[in-house]
Design a protein around this motif. Structure first.
Motif, PDB file in Angstrom:
ATOM      1  N   ARG A 270     -30.067  -9.362  30.879  1.00 26.65           N
ATOM      2  CA  ARG A 270     -30.651 -10.671  31.205  1.00 26.65           C
ATOM      3  C   ARG A 270     -29.771 -11.429  32.194  1.00 26.65           C
ATOM      4  O   ARG A 270     -30.285 -12.086  33.101  1.00 26.65           O
ATOM      5  CB  ARG A 270     -30.859 -11.470  29.926  1.00 26.65           C
ATOM      6  CG  ARG A 270     -32.012 -10.912  29.141  1.00 26.65           C
ATOM      7  CD  ARG A 270     -32.555 -11.871  28.147  1.00 26.65           C
ATOM      8  NE  ARG A 270     -33.747 -11.265  27.555  1.00 26.65           N
ATOM      9  CZ  ARG A 270     -34.027 -11.284  26.278  1.00 26.65           C
ATOM     10  NH1 ARG A 270     -33.234 -11.901  25.443  1.00 26.65           N
ATOM     11  NH2 ARG A 270     -35.130 -10.718  25.829  1.00 26.65           N
TER      12      ARG A 270
ATOM     13  N   PHE B 286     -39.693  -9.571  34.529  1.00 22.09           N
ATOM     14  CA  PHE B 286     -38.473 -10.110  33.943  1.00 22.09           C
ATOM     15  C   PHE B 286     -38.799 -11.121  32.849  1.00 22.09           C
ATOM     16  O   PHE B 286     -38.183 -11.115  31.783  1.00 22.09           O
ATOM     17  CB  PHE B 286     -37.605 -10.739  35.018  1.00 22.09           C
ATOM     18  CG  PHE B 286     -36.319 -11.294  34.489  1.00 22.09           C
ATOM     19  CD1 PHE B 286     -35.337 -10.447  34.011  1.00 22.09           C
ATOM     20  CD2 PHE B 286     -36.099 -12.648  34.449  1.00 22.09           C
ATOM     21  CE1 PHE B 286     -34.152 -10.944  33.514  1.00 22.09           C
ATOM     22  CE2 PHE B 286     -34.925 -13.154  33.953  1.00 22.09           C
ATOM     23  CZ  PHE B 286     -33.947 -12.307  33.482  1.00 22.09           C
TER      24      PHE B 286
ATOM     25  N   THR C 110     -39.939  -9.476  29.634  1.00 24.76           N
ATOM     26  CA  THR C 110     -38.929  -8.828  28.792  1.00 24.76           C
ATOM     27  C   THR C 110     -38.452  -9.719  27.655  1.00 24.76           C
ATOM     28  O   THR C 110     -37.840  -9.223  26.714  1.00 24.76           O
ATOM     29  CB  THR C 110     -37.698  -8.398  29.615  1.00 24.76           C
ATOM     30  OG1 THR C 110     -37.132  -9.537  30.250  1.00 24.76           O
ATOM     31  CG2 THR C 110     -38.074  -7.341  30.629  1.00 24.76           C
ATOM     32  N   PHE C 111     -38.721 -11.011  27.714  1.00 21.17           N
ATOM     33  CA  PHE C 111     -38.357 -11.877  26.602  1.00 21.17           C
ATOM     34  C   PHE C 111     -39.271 -11.654  25.393  1.00 21.17           C
ATOM     35  O   PHE C 111     -38.910 -12.016  24.283  1.00 21.17           O
ATOM     36  CB  PHE C 111     -38.387 -13.347  27.018  1.00 21.17           C
ATOM     37  CG  PHE C 111     -37.224 -13.733  27.883  1.00 21.17           C
ATOM     38  CD1 PHE C 111     -36.015 -14.077  27.317  1.00 21.17           C
ATOM     39  CD2 PHE C 111     -37.338 -13.730  29.261  1.00 21.17           C
ATOM     40  CE1 PHE C 111     -34.937 -14.420  28.105  1.00 21.17           C
ATOM     41  CE2 PHE C 111     -36.273 -14.079  30.051  1.00 21.17           C
ATOM     42  CZ  PHE C 111     -35.070 -14.419  29.478  1.00 21.17           C
TER      43      PHE C 111
ATOM     44  N   SER D   7     -31.212  -4.031  36.029  1.00 25.32           N
ATOM     45  CA  SER D   7     -31.529  -4.769  34.811  1.00 25.32           C
ATOM     46  C   SER D   7     -32.716  -4.140  34.088  1.00 25.32           C
ATOM     47  O   SER D   7     -32.745  -4.092  32.853  1.00 25.32           O
ATOM     48  CB  SER D   7     -31.792  -6.242  35.112  1.00 25.32           C
ATOM     49  OG  SER D   7     -32.830  -6.383  36.041  1.00 25.32           O
TER      50      SER D   7
ATOM     51  N   PHE E 251     -32.704  -2.784  30.276  1.00 20.30           N
ATOM     52  CA  PHE E 251     -33.708  -3.177  29.281  1.00 20.30           C
ATOM     53  C   PHE E 251     -34.318  -1.939  28.616  1.00 20.30           C
ATOM     54  O   PHE E 251     -34.554  -1.931  27.407  1.00 20.30           O
ATOM     55  CB  PHE E 251     -34.815  -4.021  29.908  1.00 20.30           C
ATOM     56  CG  PHE E 251     -34.447  -5.457  30.124  1.00 20.30           C
ATOM     57  CD1 PHE E 251     -33.963  -6.231  29.083  1.00 20.30           C
ATOM     58  CD2 PHE E 251     -34.598  -6.037  31.356  1.00 20.30           C
ATOM     59  CE1 PHE E 251     -33.624  -7.553  29.277  1.00 20.30           C
ATOM     60  CE2 PHE E 251     -34.276  -7.364  31.566  1.00 20.30           C
ATOM     61  CZ  PHE E 251     -33.789  -8.125  30.520  1.00 20.30           C
TER      62      PHE E 251
END
Length: 128
Positions: free
Chosen positions: A20, A67, A70-71, A111, A115
């Motif tokens: 992150r 991105f 991905t949370f 990144s 992940f």
């Protein structure tokens, strides 16, 4: 036994936090330095290049969406990020025909790869 499983996932959480942080840094650098270049090129565009500029913006926005995804859904967002970063890197290479640009844009996928590594380690520890 339960305590041991709890601490086995610690490196995976470190990878998530690191991914992150790298994702935020890459997005910040990308927004600050690369996107104004494309905005300044709008004055000199011809009809042939409009599609390619749209493609870069679409890939960039999809990368940002991946991105943010991905949370909530780490694996799906990571796959979207990797696909978009590869597309952006190939665009940079074919636009300039220089390997340096291709190698400069490859770190966009770091990144996303981290992940995916986090998602794989989480899947492995859930099966234990």
């Amino acid at each position: 036994m339960n305590k041991r499983l709890k601490y086995q996932d610690h490196p995976s959480h470190f990878m998530l936090i690191l991914a992150r942080i790298i994702g935020f840094l890459i997005a910040g650098v990308y927004i600050l330095f690369i996107l104004p270049e494309f905005i300044s090129n709008f004055d000199t565009l011809s009809y042939d290049t409009e599609f390619w500029v749209f493609l870069v913006y679409a890939l960039s926005l999809t990368y940002g969406f991946g991105f943010l995804l991905t949370f909530w859904k780490i694996k799906a967002g990571a796959i979207i990020m990797i696909i978009c970063s590869i597309g952006i890197a190939f665009y940079g290479f074919f636009d300039s025909m220089r390997w340096e640009v291709f190698l400069l844009l490859i770190p966009l996928s770091f990144s996303g790869i981290m992940f995916l590594m986090h998602a794989k380690k989480n899947l492995y520890t859930k099966n234990l």
